[in-house]
Write an enzyme that holds these catalytic residues in place. Structure first.
Site, mmCIF file in Angstrom:
data_model
loop_
_atom_site.group_PDB
_atom_site.id
_atom_site.type_symbol
_atom_site.label_atom_id
_atom_site.label_comp_id
_atom_site.label_asym_id
_atom_site.label_seq_id
_atom_site.Cartn_x
_atom_site.Cartn_y
_atom_site.Cartn_z
ATOM 1 N N PRO A 83 -0.153 4.682 -0.803
ATOM 2 C CG PRO A 83 0.517 5.460 -2.889
ATOM 3 C CD PRO A 83 -0.692 5.305 -2.027
ATOM 4 C CG ASP A 126 0.412 -3.169 7.977
ATOM 5 O OD1 ASP A 126 0.247 -3.735 9.060
ATOM 6 O OD2 ASP A 126 -0.208 -3.456 6.934
ATOM 7 C CE LYS A 157 1.450 -10.147 9.162
ATOM 8 N NZ LYS A 157 0.665 -8.961 9.552
ATOM 9 N N GLY A 200 -1.019 -0.101 4.516
ATOM 10 C CA GLY A 200 -0.476 0.583 3.359
ATOM 11 C C GLY A 200 -1.193 0.184 2.086
ATOM 12 N N GLY A 201 -1.316 1.137 1.157
ATOM 13 C CA GLY A 201 -1.993 0.847 -0.108
ATOM 14 C C GLY A 201 -3.467 0.586 0.084
ATOM 15 C CB ILE A 230 -4.542 -4.841 -3.586
ATOM 16 C CG1 ILE A 230 -5.863 -4.516 -4.311
ATOM 17 C CG2 ILE A 230 -3.469 -5.216 -4.612
ATOM 18 C CD1 ILE A 230 -5.766 -3.426 -5.331
ATOM 19 C CB THR A 235 -3.295 -0.531 -4.766
ATOM 20 O OG1 THR A 235 -2.374 -1.577 -4.494
ATOM 21 C CG2 THR A 235 -3.425 -0.357 -6.279
ATOM 22 C CB ALA A 236 2.023 0.179 -4.092
ATOM 23 C CG MET A 282 5.503 -7.069 -0.612
ATOM 24 S SD MET A 282 4.236 -7.969 0.322
ATOM 25 C CE MET A 282 3.046 -8.360 -0.972
ATOM 26 N N GLY A 323 7.629 4.934 -3.350
ATOM 27 C CA GLY A 323 6.797 5.655 -4.303
ATOM 28 C C GLY A 323 5.844 6.634 -3.657
#
Length: 471
Positions: A224, A247, A269, A300-301, A305, A330-331, A382, A411
């Site tokens: 994250p 990303d 994106k 990321g993350g 997922i 994951t976040a 998101m 985070g």
């Protein structure tokens, strides 16, 4: 240089250990790993060594030390709490030109035990010449994190091919280049993935077509944000990359860990801004891998997922490109942990749902009644843009408007912000939160005030977490 580094072959050789306590047992453990024949002179044996004697793994030759015991041994270790006895062992061993180590008494050592990173047959030894053993141990721990556990098996397989490589390449420089390609290419990746059969096939193939290097794609979860949450395997792979596609969600501090001479291409994106389409990213991954490059796709993350990692690997598979996956934190797991918000708690939530906030314009297909159930935690990725719709949909289908919520912006990063309030305030919270942001809905958010450890680390000059409460 105070000591000449040497690696001694102790297989089948007699080694005398004077002492039978726990310290002696620790040294004997290393001697066993090296295949030594251990002889012990000690008044009594600790429980561990007594068990080894009963199993005929060591030989208890005497209850006291005698100089004649040194005549037919390769080296000697004194591990007693009797300084006079240790000194006698040292003097008698020196007189017979036997290598001797008196534990924790560096002046009475003609050899010392280094800190060891064991990837047999590959072994790394670190020594401070007896001056700072704790520092040597700390360095060993750092090196341990950088060397994959599969290195030993890779070295063993490579050893089986040495004869073939010598036969194929007459010049040493050609052999060196071959092994450099192998240890930095597909062979190394296949060994790391545990695919030994494919790795052997790769070596055979590259012996005849060494210039046609086959590329690969490695999907890596960057976590994250905090680089300390990057997995060990992720770091190792990033250090071997030829090119990295990343990303916007990948933090700068994680990108700093990428191999310095690797090409970096941003394919992120971002809502409302120019971005690379998923199809373009898929095509680029395939193109670079077909050029023989090791392509690290850094996401990321966790890439599986809400990361479209599966789609990218499907493209690689269709093109016949080897690939592997390195999962990431994951976040929902990382950001909530840093915010002091447990995803589950037996008093507040028995389940947690990870969902994406990229809702369709008509919100069709969303099981709002299931999402609105009490005593569960919603972690929404998101979701800031659709915060109003999410809030309205949950309230409309029965979730209490006063349900605690948190919006965790950036985070786990140094500028993390945790904004707390209620479900009916979700839109206002999301509007002011920095991105990327995670929405957390559920009674577990109430624990934030008690468990928000990350914000307090700022008092020690570490990281800072801002808390905003709109209640």
């Amino acid at each position: 240089m105070d000591y000449l580094p040497l690696f001694a072959d102790l297989k089948g050789r007699p080694v005398l250990v004077v002492g039978g306590g726990d310290i002696a047992a620790r040294k004997i453990e290393l001697l066993h790993r090296a295949g030594a024949q251990v002889q012990i002179a000690a008044r009594e044996l600790c429980e561990e060594l007594q068990a080894q004697r009963d199993a005929q793994q060591v030989e208890w030759i005497a209850t006291s030390f005698e100089p004649a015991q040194l005549d037919k041994v390769f080296l000697v270790i004194a591990a007693t709490d009797d300084n006079a006895l240790n000194s006698q062992v040292f003097d008698e061993a020196n007189a017979r030109f036997r290598l001797v180590n008196v534990v924790d008494d560096q002046p009475k050592c003609s050899f010392i035990f280094p800190s060891i990173v064991d990837r047999s047959p590959l072994v790394v030894a670190i020594s401070s010449s007896g001056t700072a053993p704790v520092l040597a141990r700390l360095l060993r721990e750092k090196i341990e994190t950088l060397l994959p556990a599969t290195l030993g098996q890779m070295a063993q397989v490579a050893g089986e091919w040495r004869g073939k490589v010598k036969q194929r390449f007459a010049e040493m420089s050609d052999r060196r280049r071959f092994w450099e390609r192998a240890f930095n290419g597909l062979f190394a990746s296949q060994m790391a993935a545990g695919n030994v059969t494919a790795a052997r096939e790769t070596l055979d193939r590259e012996l005849t077509t060494e210039e046609n290097r086959q590329g690969e794609v490695i999907l890596v979860g960057a976590g994250p944000g905090d680089s300390g949450l990057l997995t060990l395997r992720g770091l190792q792979v990033m250090q071997l990359a030829d090119v990295v596609l990343y990303d916007h969600l990948v933090s700068d501090e994680v990108l700093e860990l990428v191999r310095r001479d690797a090409d970096r291409i941003c394919v992120g994106k971002r809502a409302g801004a120019h971005s690379v389409s998923q199809e373009e990213t898929n095509q680029l991954l395939v193109k670079l891998a077909l050029e023989g490059k090791r392509v690290v796709r850094l996401k990321g993350g966790d890439p599986f997922i809400f990361g479209r990692g599966g789609e990218e690997l499907q493209a690689a598979r269709a093109a016949g490109i080897p690939f592997q996956v390195v999962p990431g934190i994951t976040a929902a797991s990382g950001a909530t942990a840093y915010a002091g918000i447990p995803l589950t708690h037996r008093d507040y939530a028995q389940s947690a749902l990870f969902i994406t906030g990229h809702l369709r314009s008509d919100s069709a297909g969303i099981d709002w009644p299931s999402l609105a159930r009490a005593r569960q935690t919603l972690a929404i990725y998101m979701g800031t843009v659709k915060a109003a719709e999410i809030s309205a949909g949950l309230i409309q289908h029965g979730r209490d408007p006063h349900t605690p919520v948190a919006v965790i912006g950036r985070g786990t990063r140094q500028d993390q912000q945790v904004l707390t309030g209620t479900l009916e305030q979700l839109e206002a919270l999301a509007a002011v939160a920095p991105t990327p942001a995670l929405l957390v809905i559920g009674e577990v958010v109430n624990l934030h005030e008690q468990l928000a450890w990350f914000q307090h680390s700022a008092q020690q000059g570490a990281r800072e977490s801002a808390v905003v409460n709109l209640a």
